[in-house]
Design a protein around this motif. Structure first.
Motif, mmCIF file in Angstrom:
data_model
loop_
_atom_site.group_PDB
_atom_site.id
_atom_site.type_symbol
_atom_site.label_atom_id
_atom_site.label_comp_id
_atom_site.label_asym_id
_atom_site.label_seq_id
_atom_site.Cartn_x
_atom_site.Cartn_y
_atom_site.Cartn_z
ATOM 1 N N LYS A 142 0.808 -1.217 0.000
ATOM 2 C CA LYS A 142 0.000 0.000 0.000
ATOM 3 C C LYS A 142 0.842 1.269 0.000
ATOM 4 O O LYS A 142 0.304 2.363 -0.160
ATOM 5 N N ASP A 143 2.123 1.163 0.249
ATOM 6 C CA ASP A 143 2.987 2.335 0.354
ATOM 7 C C ASP A 143 3.167 2.996 -1.027
ATOM 8 O O ASP A 143 3.125 2.322 -2.065
ATOM 9 N N LYS A 144 3.379 4.307 -1.005
ATOM 10 C CA LYS A 144 3.557 5.068 -2.234
ATOM 11 C C LYS A 144 5.047 5.253 -2.542
ATOM 12 O O LYS A 144 5.885 5.027 -1.681
ATOM 13 N N PRO A 145 5.370 5.734 -3.734
ATOM 14 C CA PRO A 145 6.785 5.998 -4.053
ATOM 15 C C PRO A 145 7.340 7.138 -3.195
ATOM 16 O O PRO A 145 6.622 7.773 -2.422
ATOM 17 N N ALA A 146 8.628 7.399 -3.349
ATOM 18 C CA ALA A 146 9.282 8.431 -2.538
ATOM 19 C C ALA A 146 8.665 9.812 -2.760
ATOM 20 O O ALA A 146 8.502 10.588 -1.812
ATOM 21 N N ARG A 147 8.266 10.092 -3.976
ATOM 22 C CA ARG A 147 7.615 11.379 -4.256
ATOM 23 C C ARG A 147 6.701 11.196 -5.469
ATOM 24 O O ARG A 147 7.119 10.725 -6.522
ATOM 25 N N VAL A 148 5.451 11.563 -5.253
ATOM 26 C CA VAL A 148 4.466 11.420 -6.333
ATOM 27 C C VAL A 148 4.419 12.696 -7.175
ATOM 28 O O VAL A 148 4.359 12.648 -8.415
ATOM 29 N N SER A 149 4.484 13.818 -6.488
ATOM 30 C CA SER A 149 4.423 15.103 -7.191
ATOM 31 C C SER A 149 5.317 16.092 -6.468
ATOM 32 O O SER A 149 5.987 15.750 -5.479
ATOM 33 N N ASP A 150 5.297 17.285 -6.956
ATOM 34 C CA ASP A 150 6.140 18.301 -6.330
ATOM 35 C C ASP A 150 5.647 18.721 -4.955
ATOM 36 O O ASP A 150 6.449 19.144 -4.110
ATOM 37 N N ASP A 151 4.343 18.634 -4.743
ATOM 38 C CA ASP A 151 3.789 19.011 -3.437
ATOM 39 C C ASP A 151 3.542 17.788 -2.549
ATOM 40 O O ASP A 151 2.636 17.783 -1.718
ATOM 41 N N ASP A 152 4.330 16.764 -2.687
ATOM 42 C CA ASP A 152 4.169 15.554 -1.851
ATOM 43 C C ASP A 152 4.643 15.851 -0.429
ATOM 44 O O ASP A 152 5.807 16.214 -0.224
ATOM 45 N N PRO A 153 3.765 15.752 0.591
ATOM 46 C CA PRO A 153 4.180 16.080 1.963
ATOM 47 C C PRO A 153 5.131 15.042 2.569
ATOM 48 O O PRO A 153 5.656 15.266 3.657
ATOM 49 N N ARG A 154 5.338 13.920 1.923
ATOM 50 C CA ARG A 154 6.168 12.875 2.514
ATOM 51 C C ARG A 154 7.649 13.078 2.228
ATOM 52 O O ARG A 154 8.481 12.319 2.713
ATOM 53 N N CYS A 155 7.948 14.058 1.443
ATOM 54 C CA CYS A 155 9.348 14.287 1.096
ATOM 55 C C CYS A 155 10.090 14.912 2.282
ATOM 56 O O CYS A 155 9.582 15.804 2.946
ATOM 57 N N GLN A 156 11.311 14.482 2.506
ATOM 58 C CA GLN A 156 12.133 14.941 3.619
ATOM 59 C C GLN A 156 13.310 15.743 3.084
ATOM 60 O O GLN A 156 13.630 15.715 1.885
#
Length: 400
Positions: A142-156
């Protein structure tokens, strides 16, 4: 017995020094023979307890007392059995009621556990928990990739996917977090309400169960009290009946005794004993015989006849005395002659007895010498193995 004889033979051989060969004696023991020996020993011990016990050897018993004791014991046992049967019936009834209550309680507990398990399966599934995402086995799928778009909040910052000042979705993120917090609070409230409702329901069931058990216990206590009251009433009635019967029997015995006393008094007053009837003293065994306890004395003719008989007896007795005196004189003369002959015979007897004693003394001297020689030979040549204490201790240890 066989092994003991073998050991004695080995010991005697070692003590005398007649043999030097040693044999192995730990032979296998026959199980049947050992069991038979043990059985005989047990029977022998039982027989000892019967024979050596002085109480069991008493001869003669009071059969009437024993029969009376046996009858009393049977009556006591019968009463005890009836009483025990009454208590047993009450106990069985109480046990049946307790069994029904236990079964009902078990059924209620089982139903409550089934409802609780059903509620857990339907309302408390693992996927509905807040921390399910921490241990979800499908989390990697179910996990998503490291970054889906530019506004992906999961990016560190360390991933160099999102740099400072590029927080373009902060508003949407906060709104989503508030909605999520609201849903979590709503779920917690619902869970608390459900838990409180379940607790209230369980408390109500427990209170109903306790009320039912108290009612049943009170009913059992009332039934037990009624049974005890009926039993006491029956015992009281039975004792009253026995008392009435005993009083009636005593009154009847008293009346019978009074009648007998009156009859005896009338017989004594108007009987032949106090009226001194001479005919009552006549015995049925002959005209010359009387009944002593009814006889009132002799007549004048009877007394004169007795006097004549006494005179004849005196004359006869005087004649017998003269004959006895003459016979006694003859006996004295004969005794004097016999005494003289006895003195001569006694002297001859003493002479022969002295000769016999002398010969017996010589013979005893010879026999004494032979006996001393024989004892010396027995003690020094034959009896070289004197008996020990074990030999004397074996007596009076068996019943055979």
């Amino acid at each position: 017995w066989y092994q003991r004889r073998v050991r004695e033979a080995v010991v005697s051989t070692q003590s005398t020094g007649e043999g030097v060969a040693m044999y192995k004696l730990d032979l296998p023991i026959d199980t049947r023979e050992a069991n038979a020996i043990a059985a005989r020993q047990q029977r022998e011990e039982q027989r000892k307890t019967q024979i050596f016990n002085a109480r069991t050897r008493l001869i003669g018993v009071d059969t009437d007392s024993l029969s009376k004791q046996i009858e009393e014991k049977k009556l006591m046992q019968q009463a005890e059995r009836e009483r025990a049967n009454a208590y047993d019936n009450d106990m069985i009834k109480t046990a049946q009621i307790c069994t029904l209550l236990d079964e009902r309680q078990s059924n209620d507990t089982r139903k409550l556990n089934e409802q609780l398990n059903k509620f857990r399966l339907e309302q408390q599934a693992a996927a509905s928990r807040r921390e399910f995402d921490l241990y979800d086995p499908e989390s990697k799928k179910k996990d998503k990739p490291a970054r889906v778009s530019d506004d992906d909040p999961r990016c560190q910052v360390s991933g160099l996917q999102l740099f400072q000042g590029e927080d373009l979705s902060a508003k949407d993120r906060k709104k989503l977090q508030q909605e999520q917090m609201r849903e979590w609070i709503k779920q917690q409230l619902e869970e608390k309400n459900r838990e409180k409702a379940a607790e209230r329901y369980a408390e109500q069931l427990h209170q109903k169960k306790m009320m039912e058990i108290d009612a049943r216990s009170a009913a059992l206590a009332r039934e037990e009290e009624d049974c005890r009251r009926n039993l006491n009433m029956a015992t009281k009635n039975y004792n009253e009946a026995l008392s009435a019967e005993r009083k009636a029997r005593e009154a009847l015995d008293k009346q019978k005794e009074q009648d007998d006393n009156f009859t005896e008094l009338s017989n004594q007053v108007f009987g032949d004993t106090l009226t001194e009837n001479p005919g009552v003293a006549q015995s049925s065994f002959g005209a010359h015989r009387v009944i002593p306890d009814r006889w009132k004395g002799m007549s004048a003719e009877q007394k004169a006849e007795i006097q004549r008989t006494r005179d004849l007896q005196k004359e006869e007795k005087q004649r017998m005395r003269d004959e006895e005196k003459e016979l006694y004189n003859e006996y004295e003369r004969t005794a004097l002659l016999q005494a003289q002959k006895a003195i001569l015979m006694e002297r001859e007897k003493n002479r022969k007895a002295a000769e016999l004693e002398k010969s017996i003394a010589e013979e005893n001297m010879r026999l004494s010498q032979e006996q001393r020689a024989n004892l010396t030979r027995l003690n020094k040549e034959i009896y070289t193995n004197p008996p020990t204490n074990d030999y004397f201790a074996q007596f009076n240890t068996s019943t055979r």
